[in-house]
Design an enzyme around this catalytic site. Structure first.
Site, PDB file in Angstrom:
ATOM      1  N   ARG A  27       0.825  -1.216   0.000  1.00  0.00           N
ATOM      2  CA  ARG A  27       0.000   0.000   0.000  1.00  0.00           C
ATOM      3  C   ARG A  27       0.855   1.259   0.000  1.00  0.00           C
ATOM      4  O   ARG A  27       0.508   2.259  -0.634  1.00  0.00           O
ATOM      5  CB  ARG A  27      -0.952  -0.032   1.201  1.00  0.00           C
ATOM      6  CG  ARG A  27      -2.088  -1.055   0.961  1.00  0.00           C
ATOM      7  CD  ARG A  27      -2.556  -1.677   2.232  1.00  0.00           C
ATOM      8  NE  ARG A  27      -3.747  -2.473   2.057  1.00  0.00           N
ATOM      9  CZ  ARG A  27      -3.751  -3.782   1.771  1.00  0.00           C
ATOM     10  NH1 ARG A  27      -2.624  -4.449   1.611  1.00  0.00           N
ATOM     11  NH2 ARG A  27      -4.891  -4.443   1.645  1.00  0.00           N
ATOM     12  N   GLY A  94      -1.014 -11.893  -5.191  1.00  0.00           N
ATOM     13  CA  GLY A  94      -2.440 -11.583  -5.350  1.00  0.00           C
ATOM     14  C   GLY A  94      -2.732 -10.134  -5.010  1.00  0.00           C
ATOM     15  O   GLY A  94      -3.565  -9.484  -5.654  1.00  0.00           O
ATOM     16  N   ASP A 313      -4.098 -15.496   7.056  1.00  0.00           N
ATOM     17  CA  ASP A 313      -2.807 -16.004   6.577  1.00  0.00           C
ATOM     18  C   ASP A 313      -2.107 -16.887   7.610  1.00  0.00           C
ATOM     19  O   ASP A 313      -1.096 -17.518   7.296  1.00  0.00           O
ATOM     20  CB  ASP A 313      -1.906 -14.831   6.189  1.00  0.00           C
ATOM     21  CG  ASP A 313      -2.460 -14.080   4.982  1.00  0.00           C
ATOM     22  OD1 ASP A 313      -3.152 -14.717   4.160  1.00  0.00           O
ATOM     23  OD2 ASP A 313      -2.209 -12.868   4.857  1.00  0.00           O
ATOM     24  N   LYS A 340      -5.875 -19.354  -1.782  1.00  0.00           N
ATOM     25  CA  LYS A 340      -4.613 -18.637  -1.512  1.00  0.00           C
ATOM     26  C   LYS A 340      -3.525 -19.115  -2.492  1.00  0.00           C
ATOM     27  O   LYS A 340      -3.842 -19.696  -3.511  1.00  0.00           O
ATOM     28  CB  LYS A 340      -4.216 -18.847  -0.052  1.00  0.00           C
ATOM     29  CG  LYS A 340      -5.240 -18.255   0.924  1.00  0.00           C
ATOM     30  CD  LYS A 340      -5.344 -16.751   0.759  1.00  0.00           C
ATOM     31  CE  LYS A 340      -6.433 -16.156   1.609  1.00  0.00           C
ATOM     32  NZ  LYS A 340      -6.622 -14.728   1.332  1.00  0.00           N
ATOM     33  N   ARG A 386       3.736 -19.739   2.891  1.00  0.00           N
ATOM     34  CA  ARG A 386       3.238 -19.954   4.262  1.00  0.00           C
ATOM     35  C   ARG A 386       3.110 -21.436   4.599  1.00  0.00           C
ATOM     36  O   ARG A 386       3.245 -21.824   5.761  1.00  0.00           O
ATOM     37  CB  ARG A 386       1.919 -19.221   4.463  1.00  0.00           C
ATOM     38  CG  ARG A 386       2.055 -17.711   4.233  1.00  0.00           C
ATOM     39  CD  ARG A 386       1.019 -16.924   4.981  1.00  0.00           C
ATOM     40  NE  ARG A 386       0.768 -15.636   4.355  1.00  0.00           N
ATOM     41  CZ  ARG A 386       1.506 -14.548   4.522  1.00  0.00           C
ATOM     42  NH1 ARG A 386       2.570 -14.587   5.302  1.00  0.00           N
ATOM     43  NH2 ARG A 386       1.180 -13.419   3.907  1.00  0.00           N
TER      44      ARG A 386
END
Ligand code: S3P
Length: 426
Positions: A27, A94, A313, A340, A386
């Site tokens: 961001r 993503g 997550d 995911k 992950r």
């Protein structure tokens, strides 16, 4: 490549930091790229996902430079963004693809976004639908990447999102900032609010209350200076490692603890973990803390659906915590994990069962039976960062250790993960 993770012979200990938050980093780069004036970002992660976002804006003519540890962006405002000469590669990310789709839907040029094999399987209809209602023209291949975006003048909408997804919300907000009129989005549960906080830091006005967020169109952003907090999603792997190995005492410093992200702490505490926040402060409008985690024996619990967006997550590593706990843990309504970087329910089910863990999947609910000590196995990351890190944490408590193949994907969010684990005694 394959890495061997040995069972630890003594408790974990030490003090360390984790890389900057991936969500917040995206961001900061996105807004710095369309703001007017200079933006300076400290503690930006060197992870591959954040680098995909930086590379995307470079292709659109934005100038970046590094000054010591600071990433500096020369922003020229929305209109300075230029049509990229070729397709933008979002890699595995993503967030890059969905947020850029929202932003580029309102720019006066055409773009193509593509990604790796994993990203090409992920659902994009969830962003295409609301953006189309705003007047955007975005086409995919059966709702998936590669995406073609023909920039248009957008109009504000009222949208009730069927999914609690910060990526969907953020795509709509980035389009809404450029649209005519007001855009209002409501979601089923509140998702992470980093876009709202970041936009305010860049001088925009975004109102939010509970599950609703409202943005006025036609807003300019102004460059700013900020420090990205440590990533709680990365800290979670070290926290679970410490919490599940009795006698451990690990401090993870300067970690973002925004309540829309910190479900993992609540779940671990509900399992009896000893997690203390030793110092708290604010950075870039985000709450930050130092965490001290002491190890013990965890107990199974029931994780309610409303925790899902705040914990999304961290489920892979929480499945590992549950496998090492006493009794069963029920994770309710975690179907989003199927969409995911891999199908994380299928991937963790397959790999943990190789280690003797009983995991039952019923619809969107997952139950993990505490297995105490895990069985040695050769496991695979499914190319998912992950999943790789969760399995490595499991390996620390496995008699005979594990061999983890395809481990290099940890660089997506946590380059240096294995070194960090080593630093605390793994
Ligand atoms: C993210 C939102 C979440 C999360 C992802 C990062 C973000 O995805 O899983 O890792 O930065 O907005 P969804 O929006 O699909 O839930």
């Amino acid at each position: 490549m394959t890495i061997k993770v040995e069972q630890v012979s003594r408790p974990l200990g030490g003090e360390l930091e984790v890389p900057g938050d991936k969500s917040i980093g995206h961001r900061a780069v996105i807004m710095g790229s369309v703001a007017r004036g200079e933006t300076r970002i400290d503690n930006m992660s060197a992870g591959a996902d954040n680098s995909s976002t930086v590379a995307a804006f470079r292709r659109m003519g934005v100038q970046f430079r590094r000054e010591a540890g600071t990433l500096c962006i020369e922003g020229g405002g929305w209109d300075a963004l230029q049509a990229p000469p070729e397709v933008i590669d979002c890699g595995n990310s993503g967030t890059t693809m969905r947020l850029l789709t929202g932003l580029l839907a309102g720019r006066p040029f055409d773009t193509r976004l593509d990604g790796d094999d994993s990203l090409r399987t992920r659902p994009m209809k969830r962003v295409i639908d609301p953006l189309t209602r705003m007047g955007a023209e975005v086409t995919g291949q059966d709702g998936r990447a590669p995406l073609e975006i023909r920039g248009k003048a957008l109009r504000g909408i009222e949208y009730v999102s069927p999914v609690a997804s910060a990526q969907v919300k953020s795509a709509v907000l980035l389009a809404g900032l450029q649209a005519r009129g007001e855009t209002c989005l409501e979601e089923p549960y509140r998702s992470r609010d980093h876009t709202e906080i970041m936009a305010r830091g860049f001088g925009a006005s975004i109102e939010s209350a509970g599950r609703k967020v409202v943005v006025k169109g036609g807003q300019e952003l102004s460059g700013t200076r900020l420090r990205v907090p440590g990533d709680i999603s990365s800290a979670a792997f070290l926290a679970v490692a410490a919490a599940t190995i009795p006698g451990s005492d690990v401090s993870i410093l300067s970690v973002g603890c925004n309540p829309t992200r910190s479900g993992v702490i609540e779940v671990l505490r509900a399992m009896g973990a000893d997690i203390e926040m030793t110092r708290t402060w604010d950075e870039a409008g985000e709450p930050v803390a130092d965490f001290r985690v002491r190890g013990g024996v965890l107990q199974g619990t029931e994780v309610q659906p409303e925790l899902a967006p705040r914990t999304i997550d961290e489920y892979p590593v929480l499945f590992v915590a549950a496998a090492l706990a006493e009794g069963p843990t029920l994770f309710r309504d975690v179907g989003e994990l199927r969409f995911k970087e891999s199908d994380r329910i299928a991937a963790m089910h397959l790999e943990l069962s190789k280690m003797g863990v009983k995991m039952e999947v019923r619809g969107d609910d997952v139950t993990v039976e505490g297995a105490g000590e895990l069985e040695s196995a050769s496991v695979e990351s499914h190319g998912d960062h992950r999943v790789a890190m969760a399995l490595a944490v499991a390996g620390l408590s496995t008699r005979g250790g594990i061999a983890l193949s395809n481990e290099e994907c940890v660089k997506v969010s946590f380059p240096g993960f294995f070194e960090s684990l080593g630093k605390i005694g793994g």
